[in-house]
Design an enzyme around this catalytic site. Sequence first.
Site, mmCIF file in Angstrom:
data_model
loop_
_atom_site.group_PDB
_atom_site.id
_atom_site.type_symbol
_atom_site.label_atom_id
_atom_site.label_comp_id
_atom_site.label_asym_id
_atom_site.label_seq_id
_atom_site.Cartn_x
_atom_site.Cartn_y
_atom_site.Cartn_z
ATOM 1 N N PRO A 1 0.818 -1.218 0.000
ATOM 2 C CA PRO A 1 0.000 0.000 0.000
ATOM 3 C C PRO A 1 0.853 1.270 0.000
ATOM 4 C CG PRO A 1 -0.586 -1.476 1.819
ATOM 5 C CD PRO A 1 0.647 -2.022 1.207
ATOM 6 N N PRO A 2 0.267 2.403 -0.386
ATOM 7 C CA PRO A 2 1.028 3.662 -0.392
ATOM 8 C C PRO A 2 1.478 4.041 1.023
ATOM 9 C CG PRO A 2 -1.172 3.958 -1.345
ATOM 10 C CD PRO A 2 -1.118 2.581 -0.807
ATOM 11 N N GLY B 1 6.752 3.113 2.893
ATOM 12 C CA GLY B 1 8.207 3.274 2.915
ATOM 13 C C GLY B 1 8.936 2.736 1.701
ATOM 14 N N LYS B 2 8.238 2.431 0.624
ATOM 15 C CA LYS B 2 8.890 1.823 -0.541
ATOM 16 C C LYS B 2 9.872 2.801 -1.191
ATOM 17 C CE LYS B 2 4.902 0.872 -2.507
ATOM 18 N NZ LYS B 2 4.042 1.408 -1.426
ATOM 19 N N THR B 3 9.390 4.020 -1.476
ATOM 20 C CA THR B 3 10.258 4.991 -2.134
ATOM 21 C C THR B 3 11.415 5.380 -1.224
ATOM 22 O OG1 THR B 3 8.255 5.861 -3.095
ATOM 23 C CG2 THR B 3 10.248 7.149 -3.415
ATOM 24 N N SER C 1 -14.123 -12.295 -2.236
ATOM 25 C CA SER C 1 -14.040 -12.418 -0.780
ATOM 26 C C SER C 1 -15.204 -11.759 -0.042
ATOM 27 C CB SER C 1 -12.696 -11.897 -0.274
ATOM 28 O OG SER C 1 -12.614 -10.529 -0.462
ATOM 29 N N LYS D 1 -6.611 -7.116 6.151
ATOM 30 C CA LYS D 1 -8.038 -7.040 6.485
ATOM 31 C C LYS D 1 -8.241 -6.887 7.998
ATOM 32 C CE LYS D 1 -9.644 -9.597 2.463
ATOM 33 N NZ LYS D 1 -10.046 -10.901 1.938
HETATM 34 P P1 ADP Z 1 5.619 4.682 -0.477
HETATM 35 O O1 ADP Z 1 6.713 4.870 -1.452
HETATM 36 O O2 ADP Z 1 5.469 3.268 -0.011
HETATM 37 O O3 ADP Z 1 4.316 5.264 -0.885
HETATM 38 P P2 ADP Z 1 7.119 6.560 1.133
HETATM 39 O O4 ADP Z 1 8.474 5.966 1.023
HETATM 40 O O5 ADP Z 1 6.803 7.757 0.312
HETATM 41 O O6 ADP Z 1 6.031 5.429 0.862
HETATM 42 O O7 ADP Z 1 6.847 6.851 2.664
HETATM 43 C C1 ADP Z 1 6.006 7.868 3.145
HETATM 44 C C2 ADP Z 1 6.646 8.540 4.325
HETATM 45 O O8 ADP Z 1 6.709 7.653 5.425
HETATM 46 C C3 ADP Z 1 8.071 8.977 4.060
HETATM 47 O O9 ADP Z 1 8.261 10.220 4.662
HETATM 48 C C4 ADP Z 1 8.908 7.924 4.749
HETATM 49 O O10 ADP Z 1 10.135 8.432 5.158
HETATM 50 C C5 ADP Z 1 8.040 7.538 5.922
HETATM 51 N N1 ADP Z 1 8.232 6.133 6.318
HETATM 52 C C6 ADP Z 1 7.638 5.058 5.775
HETATM 53 N N2 ADP Z 1 8.027 3.932 6.391
HETATM 54 C C7 ADP Z 1 8.892 4.288 7.355
HETATM 55 C C8 ADP Z 1 9.637 3.569 8.342
HETATM 56 N N3 ADP Z 1 9.560 2.239 8.467
HETATM 57 N N4 ADP Z 1 10.424 4.269 9.166
HETATM 58 C C9 ADP Z 1 10.520 5.611 9.058
HETATM 59 N N5 ADP Z 1 9.834 6.360 8.174
HETATM 60 C C10 ADP Z 1 9.023 5.713 7.319
#
Ligand code: ADP
Length: 682
Positions: A265-266, A269-271, A589, A632
């Site tokens: 999900p968005p 922390g992927k990016t 589901s 879920k």
């Molecule tokens: P995605 O690419 O999955 O949509 P983002 O990488 O943009 O998510 O993350 C959104 C925000 O949440 C960013 O500011 C990121 O640094 C923070 N974040 C997400 N996961 C973590 C984590 N495990 N620890 C610290 N910060 C996190």
Amino acid sequence: MKWFQKKNPDNLTPDGSPLSGQVHRVESPHTTTDDLLQRIESAGLPANILGTARDEYERLAKVDKSSPEYAIGYNYLEFILSLPWNISTKDVLDLQRAEDVLNTRHYGLGPVKERILEFLAVKNLHSRFQTKILLVDDELIARENLSLVFEREGFVVTTASNGLEGVTIMEQDPADIVVTDLKMECMDGLQLLEELRRRWPDTGVIMLTGYATVKTAVTAMRKGADQYLSKPVNLTKLRKYVLEILQNKQRTRALRGPVLCFTGPPGTGKTSIGHAIAEAMGRKFFRLSMAGLRDEAELRGHRRTYVGAMPGRILQGIQKAGVRNPVIMLDEMDKIIQDFQGDATSVLLELLDPEQNAFFSDHYLGLPFDLSGVLFIATANVVEHLPAPLRDRMEEIEFTSYTHKEKQEIATRFLIPNQLSRHGLKIDEVTILPEAVRSLIIDYTRESGLRGLEKQVASLCRKLARQILTDDETFVARVVNGADIPEIMGSPPHFTTTAQSTSKVGLATGLVWTEVGGEIIFVEAARMRGSKQLILTGSLGEVLRESAQTALSYIRSHAEQFGISPDFFESSDIHVHIPAGAVTKEGPSAGVTIAIALLSLLTGRPVHQNMAFTGEISLLGEILPVGGIREKIMAAARAGIRVIVLPEKCASAVRDLEVDVLEDMDIRLVSELEDAMKLALL
Ligand code: ADP
């Protein structure tokens, strides 16, 4: 000319600066072309590129400087000169450092970090892989001299005095590159070459030949030698050939390393972890948003046949990064596929396949550019939307929703300190107490990731900054507690996806999985006089419609067992509706939820409002397993629902969940619709 109309090209670079200005520079027609020639000659371009650049320059020198053609040609040459043909950063593959970088930027994500570190470890081993060279020459002095040279450069060297000996050595420990003389006793160079090509086709072969045997050397090249050199050996050339062969080999080796694809999900922390990987490896990073890409030219550029043609986004990014081996994040790759003009899959496959991307062709550049050094990382919300050949090329790493506790930790350790400093506030000026953070998480956001929470924290910081400035001069450090939050932030937003406060007949709550994580849905059922029609509304997909029909058929065929009049459908219509009609719903589901809503309607008994269901239903009333259990359950928790009815066959998925996810939840496992009904109806 779409490029100029595009409103938002800025998602290309980490700092958000558009690249177009840099690429499409229209120079003054009076710029001297001599300068240009000098720059072309001294830029260290690869041989084939240098040739094209010289040709292009010669063509340009004959063109009138005020003509558009001149500007086009000039900008093209500028673009060639601006690409980092030979510039790369050196990888830092120190695992401890990488682990530290990942840990200091991200909380939790244990399995994801493990997988990333494994990936880096494999890269590290590859890079350490020592290249073996076999020198075959009947002159001892020649063998000794060359051995010395190559050993000094870090190669592992073995030697043989003729072809036969060489083959024996290859059998024991195959070399990566064989450098061989032509004329030898027992087995000469050509015979050795034939043997090598037959038994070790991947081995690089360089032939050394005396002046008189150039003809034979040509034959050798035809028979598959990679290079030949006449004696006395020019060491610089020999070294260059060895490195070239090696580069190609490394490319093939890289082939075996999969491309990582982060899914989930968005806001999970992927990016940002992509950024952290680049930092850990000491590489440049840029993100290429795939969402909204409409045609191939955006990736590959336009042909140089008209004014305004530009390179594609990949090469623009490489130009901006200034190195040929950055980390490129292909963000939201699942969003590109629909409506794409041209074959998106083939472009992406070319991009991700190290054998093909070594010769990536951009229409504007019209020359191959080697992208094999790039580390591609893809992200996708729903990986199932990607075509199978692409999925096969990638290794998926799943990012899951965060629990309340994880969000609390991440907010305290990362989001709050970051946002405070972004808003010019000092850590000792403002203290946000844990219950205030909890209130932001529970009352002001309802999401799997952290984007909403990050925005709420930013909003809180803005309001605090304003308060601090407008208040009196005597500054006192602020402490924000839970009760302050509604006062500062206003009343919490109303979320439609919150548990119903009262139980109603014909209304059941379901759990579904969507690309933003788990969600709760409400299934409503109504009955009216009519003629045996099942009306389904709420943008339901085909599979969901079939689930509803299956549920109704099962109830009709077992009506008496449920205490329902067997002819209830004779003079009625039944309407099933799933609100939020603007959102298309699909998947099996919701079968159980629909069946429960129907049973509630037909028996007149309301469903427990604090209970949610998920599961597929069979025509015989069996409840079949479904996926996305973790997401879920967390969606139910966010919506304030505590009792969850799941298919019995999901028991192992539940057992694997962390304690945090199951905290305060009451999970009931059922295998038959009848059992689910007993639990569900009041
Ligand atoms: P995605 O690419 O999955 O949509 P983002 O990488 O943009 O998510 O993350 C959104 C925000 O949440 C960013 O500011 C990121 O640094 C923070 N974040 C997400 N996961 C973590 C984590 N495990 N620890 C610290 N910060 C996190």
